[in-house]
Design a protein around this motif. Sequence first.
Motif, PDB file in Angstrom:
ATOM      1  N   ASP A 122      16.132  -0.163   0.700  1.00 10.06           N
ATOM      2  CA  ASP A 122      15.530   1.122   0.386  1.00 10.06           C
ATOM      3  C   ASP A 122      14.034   1.054   0.498  1.00 10.06           C
ATOM      4  O   ASP A 122      13.429   0.004   0.490  1.00 10.06           O
ATOM      5  CB  ASP A 122      15.880   1.540  -1.056  1.00 10.06           C
ATOM      6  CG  ASP A 122      17.222   2.200  -1.103  1.00 10.06           C
ATOM      7  OD1 ASP A 122      17.714   2.632  -0.054  1.00 10.06           O
ATOM      8  OD2 ASP A 122      17.784   2.278  -2.181  1.00 10.06           O
ATOM      9  N   THR A 123      13.425   2.206   0.579  1.00 11.16           N
ATOM     10  CA  THR A 123      11.981   2.279   0.557  1.00 11.16           C
ATOM     11  C   THR A 123      11.504   2.026  -0.857  1.00 11.16           C
ATOM     12  O   THR A 123      12.008   2.622  -1.817  1.00 11.16           O
ATOM     13  CB  THR A 123      11.523   3.665   1.022  1.00 11.16           C
ATOM     14  OG1 THR A 123      12.001   3.885   2.340  1.00 11.16           O
ATOM     15  CG2 THR A 123      10.001   3.749   1.011  1.00 11.16           C
ATOM     16  N   VAL A 124      10.549   1.157  -0.993  1.00  5.79           N
ATOM     17  CA  VAL A 124      10.003   0.825  -2.290  1.00  5.79           C
ATOM     18  C   VAL A 124       8.953   1.858  -2.659  1.00  5.79           C
ATOM     19  O   VAL A 124       8.089   2.201  -1.859  1.00  5.79           O
ATOM     20  CB  VAL A 124       9.373  -0.577  -2.269  1.00  5.79           C
ATOM     21  CG1 VAL A 124       8.829  -0.912  -3.640  1.00  5.79           C
ATOM     22  CG2 VAL A 124      10.386  -1.607  -1.808  1.00  5.79           C
ATOM     23  N   ARG A 125       9.062   2.341  -3.865  1.00  6.71           N
ATOM     24  CA  ARG A 125       8.129   3.363  -4.305  1.00  6.71           C
ATOM     25  C   ARG A 125       6.849   2.722  -4.775  1.00  6.71           C
ATOM     26  O   ARG A 125       6.804   1.557  -5.158  1.00  6.71           O
ATOM     27  CB  ARG A 125       8.750   4.168  -5.441  1.00  6.71           C
ATOM     28  CG  ARG A 125       9.978   4.905  -5.002  1.00  6.71           C
ATOM     29  CD  ARG A 125      10.580   5.664  -6.139  1.00  6.71           C
ATOM     30  NE  ARG A 125      11.812   6.338  -5.734  1.00  6.71           N
ATOM     31  CZ  ARG A 125      12.588   7.008  -6.557  1.00  6.71           C
ATOM     32  NH1 ARG A 125      12.264   7.096  -7.822  1.00  6.71           N
ATOM     33  NH2 ARG A 125      13.675   7.597  -6.124  1.00  6.71           N
ATOM     34  N   ARG A 126       5.818   3.543  -4.810  1.00  3.80           N
ATOM     35  CA  ARG A 126       4.529   3.078  -5.280  1.00  3.80           C
ATOM     36  C   ARG A 126       4.456   3.299  -6.780  1.00  3.80           C
ATOM     37  O   ARG A 126       4.876   4.323  -7.292  1.00  3.80           O
ATOM     38  CB  ARG A 126       3.429   3.836  -4.554  1.00  3.80           C
ATOM     39  CG  ARG A 126       2.013   3.540  -5.065  1.00  3.80           C
ATOM     40  CD  ARG A 126       0.962   3.827  -3.994  1.00  3.80           C
ATOM     41  NE  ARG A 126       0.997   2.845  -2.922  1.00  3.80           N
ATOM     42  CZ  ARG A 126       0.354   1.674  -2.976  1.00  3.80           C
ATOM     43  NH1 ARG A 126      -0.339   1.344  -4.057  1.00  3.80           N
ATOM     44  NH2 ARG A 126       0.411   0.841  -1.959  1.00  3.80           N
ATOM     45  N   TYR A 127       3.887   2.331  -7.453  1.00  2.00           N
ATOM     46  CA  TYR A 127       3.773   2.405  -8.904  1.00  2.00           C
ATOM     47  C   TYR A 127       2.728   3.448  -9.283  1.00  2.00           C
ATOM     48  O   TYR A 127       1.640   3.495  -8.723  1.00  2.00           O
ATOM     49  CB  TYR A 127       3.385   1.032  -9.464  1.00  2.00           C
ATOM     50  CG  TYR A 127       3.148   1.035 -10.955  1.00  2.00           C
ATOM     51  CD1 TYR A 127       1.859   1.102 -11.470  1.00  2.00           C
ATOM     52  CD2 TYR A 127       4.212   0.975 -11.848  1.00  2.00           C
ATOM     53  CE1 TYR A 127       1.642   1.097 -12.830  1.00  2.00           C
ATOM     54  CE2 TYR A 127       4.000   0.974 -13.207  1.00  2.00           C
ATOM     55  CZ  TYR A 127       2.717   1.032 -13.692  1.00  2.00           C
ATOM     56  OH  TYR A 127       2.500   1.040 -15.033  1.00  2.00           O
ATOM     57  N   ARG A 128       3.084   4.273 -10.249  1.00  2.00           N
ATOM     58  CA  ARG A 128       2.144   5.255 -10.774  1.00  2.00           C
ATOM     59  C   ARG A 128       2.140   5.135 -12.291  1.00  2.00           C
ATOM     60  O   ARG A 128       3.192   5.223 -12.924  1.00  2.00           O
ATOM     61  CB  ARG A 128       2.569   6.672 -10.391  1.00  2.00           C
ATOM     62  CG  ARG A 128       2.441   6.993  -8.924  1.00  2.00           C
ATOM     63  CD  ARG A 128       3.027   8.374  -8.639  1.00  2.00           C
ATOM     64  NE  ARG A 128       2.297   9.423  -9.333  1.00  2.00           N
ATOM     65  CZ  ARG A 128       1.218  10.018  -8.826  1.00  2.00           C
ATOM     66  NH1 ARG A 128       0.768   9.671  -7.640  1.00  2.00           N
ATOM     67  NH2 ARG A 128       0.605  10.970  -9.494  1.00  2.00           N
ATOM     68  N   PRO A 129       0.961   4.949 -12.848  1.00  2.00           N
ATOM     69  CA  PRO A 129       0.910   4.873 -14.314  1.00  2.00           C
ATOM     70  C   PRO A 129       1.373   6.181 -14.918  1.00  2.00           C
ATOM     71  O   PRO A 129       1.183   7.258 -14.356  1.00  2.00           O
ATOM     72  CB  PRO A 129      -0.568   4.613 -14.616  1.00  2.00           C
ATOM     73  CG  PRO A 129      -1.173   4.203 -13.317  1.00  2.00           C
ATOM     74  CD  PRO A 129      -0.350   4.797 -12.239  1.00  2.00           C
ATOM     75  N   ALA A 130       2.020   6.074 -16.078  1.00  4.10           N
ATOM     76  CA  ALA A 130       2.495   7.275 -16.759  1.00  4.10           C
ATOM     77  C   ALA A 130       1.309   8.120 -17.193  1.00  4.10           C
ATOM     78  O   ALA A 130       0.347   7.620 -17.760  1.00  4.10           O
ATOM     79  CB  ALA A 130       3.329   6.875 -17.975  1.00  4.10           C
ATOM     80  N   ALA A 131       1.397   9.398 -16.902  1.00  6.55           N
ATOM     81  CA  ALA A 131       0.324  10.312 -17.269  1.00  6.55           C
ATOM     82  C   ALA A 131       0.367  10.557 -18.764  1.00  6.55           C
ATOM     83  O   ALA A 131       1.414  10.864 -19.326  1.00  6.55           O
ATOM     84  CB  ALA A 131       0.482  11.625 -16.515  1.00  6.55           C
ATOM     85  N   ARG A 132      -0.764  10.402 -19.401  1.00 10.73           N
ATOM     86  CA  ARG A 132      -0.836  10.608 -20.857  1.00 10.73           C
ATOM     87  C   ARG A 132      -1.213  12.045 -21.146  1.00 10.73           C
ATOM     88  O   ARG A 132      -2.285  12.355 -21.637  1.00 10.73           O
ATOM     89  CB  ARG A 132      -1.876   9.663 -21.461  1.00 10.73           C
ATOM     90  CG  ARG A 132      -1.764   8.238 -21.011  1.00 10.73           C
ATOM     91  CD  ARG A 132      -0.429   7.608 -21.352  1.00 10.73           C
ATOM     92  NE  ARG A 132      -0.163   7.593 -22.773  1.00 10.73           N
ATOM     93  CZ  ARG A 132       0.894   6.996 -23.332  1.00 10.73           C
ATOM     94  NH1 ARG A 132       1.775   6.397 -22.566  1.00 10.73           N
ATOM     95  NH2 ARG A 132       1.061   7.009 -24.626  1.00 10.73           N
ATOM     96  N   THR A 133      -0.300  12.921 -20.811  1.00 13.32           N
ATOM     97  CA  THR A 133      -0.531  14.338 -21.078  1.00 13.32           C
ATOM     98  C   THR A 133       0.625  14.867 -21.880  1.00 13.32           C
ATOM     99  O   THR A 133       1.727  14.333 -21.810  1.00 13.32           O
ATOM    100  CB  THR A 133      -0.658  15.142 -19.774  1.00 13.32           C
ATOM    101  OG1 THR A 133       0.495  14.857 -18.964  1.00 13.32           O
ATOM    102  CG2 THR A 133      -1.900  14.753 -19.024  1.00 13.32           C
ATOM    103  N   PRO A 134       0.377  15.919 -22.655  1.00 12.81           N
ATOM    104  CA  PRO A 134       1.487  16.459 -23.434  1.00 12.81           C
ATOM    105  C   PRO A 134       2.608  16.892 -22.511  1.00 12.81           C
ATOM    106  O   PRO A 134       2.374  17.429 -21.436  1.00 12.81           O
ATOM    107  CB  PRO A 134       0.877  17.660 -24.152  1.00 12.81           C
ATOM    108  CG  PRO A 134      -0.585  17.430 -24.103  1.00 12.81           C
ATOM    109  CD  PRO A 134      -0.859  16.647 -22.877  1.00 12.81           C
TER     110      PRO A 134
END
Lengths: 317, 728
Positions: free
Chosen positions: B284-296
Amino acid sequence: MSGNDLLLWMSARGSGSWTQFRTAVERLYRSDANAMADSDDTVPADSVGLPLYQDLRLNLERFGFAEFFSVSGGYEWRVTPPVLAVTRMERSYIGFIIGARSDKSIRRLATVAAPNVLTVGSVRHAPDCLSVESNNLSTLTEVASLGGLVFQQDAPIAILSALRVVDGTLLREPVQVPIGKEWSFERFRERELRWAAVTRADMEHASFGLFRLRFRYRTDILFRWSGVTYITSLQEGKYIALKRARKRILRYDPATFTLSVPAICRPPTLIERALLLCSGRLPVFEIHSNAPSMLHYQRIPRAVARTASALLRQELT
Amino acid sequence: MLGLDSLGVVVTTALAVAAGVALYRFIRRPASGGSTGQTTSLCETTHTVGSSGQSTSMTATEDIDVNRLVEFQAGRSGKGSQLEAPTLPATRTTNPYASDTESPVVGRPDSHMPTSDPPPRELNRDLSNAHDQTHDISSDEDSAVDDSSLSIIIDDITSTLSSVANNDALIPAVIDEQLREVVALEQTASNTDVSATSYDSPATSDDDLCALASVGLLTPSSDPVAIDFPVDRRSEESKSSSDAPPTIQPPPASSEAQDDELDIACEDPIDVNANDSDLLHDLDTVRRYRPAARTPRELRPASQRRPKDSDPRERALSIALRLSFRPGGICQFSLLAQRRSDFPYRINVRMLGRTEVFSTLQDDWYELRAPAELGELLRSGAIGVAVLPGNNILKWTLAQRDVYVLGVVPDFGGYVTVSRLVIGEEHVILCDSALRGSVADALAAAGCAAFSEVNSTDGIPDGWIAFRNVNPTKPVPALNDGGILDTLRPLADLEIALRHGIKVDRSDWLLGHGPTIILHGDVAAAGVVLIDGQPAAINDAGVCDAPGKGDIGEHTVWSASKFRSYRIVEGLQEWEAWPAHRPSNSVVCGAAVFPMSGSKGHERGLIVPSRDAVLIGARVGEIHHCLPDPRSRSSSNVVFPAFDPIWLIPRFPLRCDRAIPVIHTSTTLSTPNAQTPDGSVRRSLREWCRLILDAHHRRLVVEPSNATTEALWNAYEQVAHAHWRRLK
């Protein structure tokens, strides 16, 4: 925090395991350090110094707020339906509200009970005792109907009337004496009202008697009857032994309507429940240094005392 | 563009697989007619290999195909947990079929085969031998044997393919595709009832056409019978004395023409000439890591929430990086893969185009050595797949990222991947060399002082650098733009505690007894705290309050650092009785006595003296016998008549003790009703009348003794007398 929060929690859930009950006690109930320190489950129920959760469990069961029972693999509890347990007093009727409760049900009760007063009595290590008193039985009937309660007239007598006599006919499950040297043996001395250490041989040679066997965290209550070993409950076994020994222990004071028993001979659960429903209060525990400690059940009508003593095969003195 | 040599390899490969398919279909002859089942849509499988060695992407349609293959292997080897992916023998350096324009076939490789491939005819013999063998096996009715024979064939094909292939890196990709087709066709046969005649056209779907076309097995024709497969394998084989293998129509000789023709139904064809190290990606295509958004975030509707009983294995397991510093400051890397308690101790995982062995490090983690191409792995990510017995597919992912934050984690030595910097703790930052400046700036903003740089001379992968001794001391507001540098912005040290109240369940509190919301830690740096989207009032003790936080329903407490949710519930409001104690003919539950289950009586019982007596109601025929329980021996008894009882009369008034009274049991003065109840029998009517008349004749005392009761009793006597005459 008190037993009220514990009952609210139990009522909200309806049922649960023993572990959940203990966790809730830890979380909800704040008591003194001495009560919290002792966590030994093997402390006998008829002795003082019970752990807090055992004390709470005992009181909830005594009054009938919840039933605790064993299932395969452990113990569980289940809260009972709300009941208006009515007892006839000298000149009036008083109904104790026993069983599950919620804030909503209490508010509704307070509304329907008016103009009669919904009395709240605090009980140590137990939920508050809610009661309604009236000179007219129909008033209580209506309160129960509007408040969503089960109406139980003459609750103490009704419960006692549904019970069997505590005698040898209750011994129905013959068992084998557990094997192993690690078991400790004790015999109930009816005359001294105490437990005495004995040997396995003493038990095997005894034709009659109540014995308590212990091994680590396990306790077995066995009764020897005509040389056959039966399993029995602790309280029932004591009264069977007392009857066998013709030992009278019940005392009734008609002047104060007080029924007294040695603390070590606390009546079986349902009989005690009937006694508690006469007053809505726990028995007074009286400690004597040179005599057995006593339990005094208050506001016990003569008929209830007679019926209870008849079930226990005791004569009132 | 395909070269001739490569083309030959591809053709050989495809023919081998096709032959295997034919053998397989012979073995798995269906019982009856039916439609074909599912097949793998290899048309969706794209494998683009850049001749210049560009990064490749490979999208597999059905992971399960490879995994089914792995399962077959495991089944054949008899190993439940030790799953072995197809092992590939040493590859060849020459293509014996380069000059062969005739039907390229594949045969069953023999374990004694020389390293050089035999001429096609010998391979043909081998194939027919294998076919005969499988034919013999297939005569066994045991379907498990068929699976094992199939796996044998697959193994053989695998070995043969590997023996003629040139490029190690290509083998997995090519074989994977071919084997997927085999597995897919096996699935088709096992799941459907297909008549033997349907095998006349093996390429029964466009997907199959695409698959075959992609490997040069098919000319650009929509004719589904372009490939001639034997109609009846068994009859064909038994007839053949020359061991002629199934023939497969050869592809056109011109590779260039073939290249053009291959593009008909499928996407990019496979460039078998590629020697591309970028074939490290798997499946599979490996996804790029994205930090979790600290928003409500709003609470998702219940319909979008993951069901509680969903299989956790549906979510990919994670792979973490671990870094240890050896004496001398040399860096040693390893990978940690998530594990669950029911996973095997050791598991073979298909990753990076090869089989990796995950070994248990702890109950919750596998460990494997970092591959040689670690730098590329870290940048591009990876996916690992394994199959457990029972077709449970496991998938691990390591997302693509350019910055790794490694921190101290309990129970692990060294530094392990964490989500972001944490104030007061030591970290190591591993980043792409190109981001060196940005990372250094971010660390400085977080109050990190005296951090040092580590490069490839100390074991850091090429193209990467590491910063060690990173100790953030200041919180930095997150940008929440999904950028990787947000992981270098430590959150305020804050904890949201839900205390007190009456907790009914894990995160449920009882209405009216909700939790107290208390903030612990760096409250000043917490910023805005929202309760259900509303700004919360925070007192000096850190207690948060907002309107409606105790209302029934779900609630959220959000801050930039932490998030909590809880629910307010009403709890049970109705409780039913149950047979808690059954000492006699009734049930005691709590403070009340109830009838036994199944009893027709009212739930409200009546206490009567324990003697042989009868309760009668206001209507003629309403009677209830109060039989004392001999085991009870109590002076009173609880009964549950099906009507409102009015009188308690001795059962045999003419014979009982005259002192025994007739008792008025009702609280109301219910006059007698001459109407009989529905369904009353004559016997009960007579009994009702007899009891009253006999008590009257015996002149039994009525209690309570007063004029009202006496008058009421007289009324019942009159009714009984009238009915008695009628019954006569």
